[in-house]
Design a protein around this motif. Structure first.
Motif, short mmCIF file in Angstrom:
data_model
loop_
_atom_site.label_atom_id
_atom_site.label_comp_id
_atom_site.label_asym_id
_atom_site.label_seq_id
_atom_site.Cartn_x
_atom_site.Cartn_y
_atom_site.Cartn_z
N ALA A 1 39.63 -10.36 53.99
CA ALA A 1 38.34 -9.98 54.60
C ALA A 1 37.41 -9.39 53.55
CB ALA A 1 38.57 -8.99 55.73
N VAL A 2 37.95 -8.56 52.66
CA VAL A 2 37.14 -7.94 51.61
C VAL A 2 36.59 -9.01 50.67
CG1 VAL A 2 37.21 -6.45 49.57
CG2 VAL A 2 38.32 -5.71 51.69
N ILE A 3 37.42 -9.97 50.31
CA ILE A 3 36.99 -11.07 49.43
C ILE A 3 35.84 -11.84 50.08
CG2 ILE A 3 37.64 -13.28 48.41
CD1 ILE A 3 38.69 -10.98 46.85
N ARG A 4 35.99 -12.14 51.37
CA ARG A 4 34.97 -12.89 52.09
C ARG A 4 33.65 -12.11 52.13
NH1 ARG A 4 36.57 -18.17 52.52
NH2 ARG A 4 38.64 -18.35 53.45
N ILE A 5 33.72 -10.83 52.40
CA ILE A 5 32.51 -10.00 52.49
C ILE A 5 31.82 -9.91 51.13
CG2 ILE A 5 31.66 -7.65 52.88
CD1 ILE A 5 33.85 -7.38 55.03
N VAL A 6 32.61 -9.73 50.08
CA VAL A 6 32.06 -9.65 48.72
C VAL A 6 31.36 -10.95 48.35
CG1 VAL A 6 32.64 -9.50 46.27
CG2 VAL A 6 33.66 -7.90 47.89
#
Length: 203
Positions: A5-10
């Protein structure tokens, strides 16, 4: 799951920031922008307010209109996309305060803007969070009237182009180049970014 999720948001935020930088560079080059951006610049020239603020205003309108056409609930994450793009474009236009005069410099800035914009789009798409209002409107026309994606995009862009010309927005040779090359460039960058994201997620 949290890491993914963090990768996607970044990717989503970084892509929008880069896309807005590229759009700002094309505006500064004064050789032509995409139809929608030319429309926003034209609104600024005639009625004041900033380019980013006009993007936000019409972005909100198109999000609501798209929801009506598709007969679905409004995707509130789309509002975040609009605000990020609008605020970032104004930021970059304030930061890039010079106006190029030499033709060679203008051409260089335009092409840099085109590549950065296309690269940014390919990155933000990896976030799979929310489409831009223009893309969402295109999908709404396609869904409501049974049009192809190509026809829907043409209608949306053609409408924006007409208003951009009437408002004396930055429409020129660069607009044609953007229209014909932005898609292929996004298509070139996207699979490479997809592989990069998949590689990061699997680690």
């Amino acid at each position: 799951m949290m890491y993914k999720a963090v990768i996607r948001i970044v990717m989503y935020i970084a892509g929008l920031v880069l896309q807005s930088l590229g759009l700002a560079l094309m505006i500064v080059s004064d050789l032509g922008t995409g139809p929608w951006d030319g429309f926003y610049v034209g609104m600024t020239r005639h009625f004041g307010l900033s380019v980013g603020l006009w993007l936000i205003i019409f972005g909100v309108i198109f999000i609501i209109l798209s929801s009506y056409l598709m007969k679905c609930r409004t995707d509130f994450l789309s509002f975040m996309t609009v605000f990020i793009l609008g605020l970032c474009i104004d930021f970059w236009l304030q930061l890039i305060s010079f106006q190029p005069v030499e033709a060679g410099v203008k051409v260089l800035i335009f092409w840099l803007g085109l590549f950065v914009t296309s690269f940014g789009i390919s990155i933000y798409l990896q976030g799979e969070i929310a489409l831009t209002p223009a893309d969402q409107f295109m999908m709404a026309l396609c869904d409501r009237f049974g049009l192809s994606l190509m026809a829907s995009k043409f209608l949306g862009d053609a409408g924006a182009l007409v208003f951009a010309v009437l408002l004396q927005g930055p429409i020129g040779l660069g607009t044609l180049i953007y229209t014909f090359l932005s898609g292929p460039l996004v298509q070139f960058f996207t699979p490479r970014m997809e592989r990069a994201v998949i590689t990061r997620i699997k680690k």
